[in-house]
Design an enzyme around this catalytic site. Structure first.
Site, PDB file in Angstrom:
ATOM      1  N   ASP A 184     -14.318 -25.263  82.436  1.00 61.58           N
ATOM      2  CA  ASP A 184     -14.028 -26.661  82.147  1.00 61.58           C
ATOM      3  C   ASP A 184     -13.823 -26.904  80.649  1.00 61.58           C
ATOM      4  O   ASP A 184     -13.028 -27.754  80.256  1.00 61.58           O
ATOM      5  CB  ASP A 184     -15.170 -27.541  82.669  1.00 61.58           C
ATOM      6  CG  ASP A 184     -15.131 -27.684  84.192  1.00 61.58           C
ATOM      7  OD1 ASP A 184     -14.154 -27.214  84.810  1.00 61.58           O
ATOM      8  OD2 ASP A 184     -16.070 -28.273  84.752  1.00 61.58           O
ATOM      9  N   GLU A 219     -15.693 -37.947  77.316  1.00 62.18           N
ATOM     10  CA  GLU A 219     -16.445 -39.013  76.678  1.00 62.18           C
ATOM     11  C   GLU A 219     -16.271 -39.040  75.172  1.00 62.18           C
ATOM     12  O   GLU A 219     -15.875 -38.050  74.553  1.00 62.18           O
ATOM     13  CB  GLU A 219     -17.943 -38.879  76.982  1.00 62.18           C
ATOM     14  CG  GLU A 219     -18.676 -37.779  76.243  1.00 62.18           C
ATOM     15  CD  GLU A 219     -18.565 -36.402  76.850  1.00 62.18           C
ATOM     16  OE1 GLU A 219     -18.074 -35.504  76.115  1.00 62.18           O
ATOM     17  OE2 GLU A 219     -18.948 -36.215  78.003  1.00 62.18           O
TER      18      GLU A 219
END
Length: 283
Positions: free
Chosen positions: A67, A142
């Site tokens: 990821d 984020e």
């Protein structure tokens, strides 16, 4: 058939060199232009394929790793409308889908087009992040504003669509997307939100106050975080440092017009991945 393909690879996976070589060979056999960022090419002993050519020139970008490599690939695309194919090396990931043994067959299916190759695009919302009006990045997961000094909290004022919400005395504040809800926000007790959803999450990190809940906001709302106390703070976008904030500085997180586009070769079973990650049983 894609005519141009860029590979972004994890440098520290022992098997990455073998798979990168196989991807280069597939491209050569199918008359597809192929390149890698220079640092990736050098580290994986494929210097002949290193190029500063931007990711936005590609018809597709292949991410070889986990990821974290997918996040790096999204960053390199800089919002370009280019699909990403994630080849997973290592543990089960939330973003990668293709296993190395089925890698070339996945490329063959992608080359056939969405209908004949039976694949589709999984689009994820992102956030544009600016400090004092200057854009510093775009986040898939984020943006974080957190304390600059160990042992101290930081005082932060959160505004939503320009209206003050409240001051936080905390280690930091996380503004995340649904994709990022299973990243840093989750470790701060934030909610898990399906990545198919569009929303903005505001989650405090170790708040020293009675109100310690996350907010789930509309995907059209804008969150601003002002450093309200006398202490400095740090800002990071998808884990990458974005600079030091002085008192009075404002971080603005707004929904981006750009989306991340992941190629899926079957039904995306997000809930099953979540179940596996946490070792959940059926009963």
């Amino acid at each position: 058939m894609p005519r141009r393909l860029m590979l972004v690879a994890h440098h520290e996976r022992a098997e990455a060199e073998v798979h990168a070589t196989a991807i280069a060979a597939w491209c050569a056999a199918n008359d597809v232009e192929f390149w890698m960022p220079p640092i990736d090419a050098t580290e994986l002993a494929l210097p002949q394929h290193g190029s500063d050519r931007p990711a936005s020139d590609a018809d597709a970008v292949v991410s070889l790793g986990g990821d974290g490599t997918m996040l790096r690939s999204v960053e390199l695309l800089e919002g370009a409308d280019v699909p990403l194919i994630g080849v997973n090396l290592g543990s089960l990931g939330y973003l990668t889908e293709v296993e190395p043994e089925s890698m070339t067959s996945a490329f063959d299916r992608f080359a056939l087009g969405a209908e004949e190759g039976e694949w589709h695009l999984d689009e994820r919302m992102m956030l544009d992040v600016a400090v004092n009006g200057e854009v510093i990045g775009r986040s898939l997961n984020e943006a974080v504003v957190e304390k600059n000094q160990s042992g101290h909290t930081v005082r932060l004022l959160a505004r939503i669509d320009g209206d003050p919400f409240t001051h936080y005395e905390a280690d930091g504040l996380i503004v995340s997307t649904p994709t990022g809800s299973t990243a840093y926000s989750l470790s701060a007790r934030g909610p898990i939100v399906s990545p198919q959803h569009r929303a903005i999450l505001l989650t405090p990190v170790s708040p020293h106050m009675l109100f310690d809940r996350s907010l789930v906001l509309s995907p059209s709302e804008v969150v601003e975080i002002e450093v309200a106390g006398h202490r400095r703070a740090d800002v990071a976008v998808d884990g990458q440092p974005g600079g030091v904030l002085e008192p009075g500085d404002v971080v603005r997180c707004s929904p981006s017009k750009a989306t991340a586009k992941f190629v899926r070769f079957g039904a995306y079973r997000y809930h099953q991945i979540l179940k596996s990650k946490f070792g959940l049983t059926d009963r």
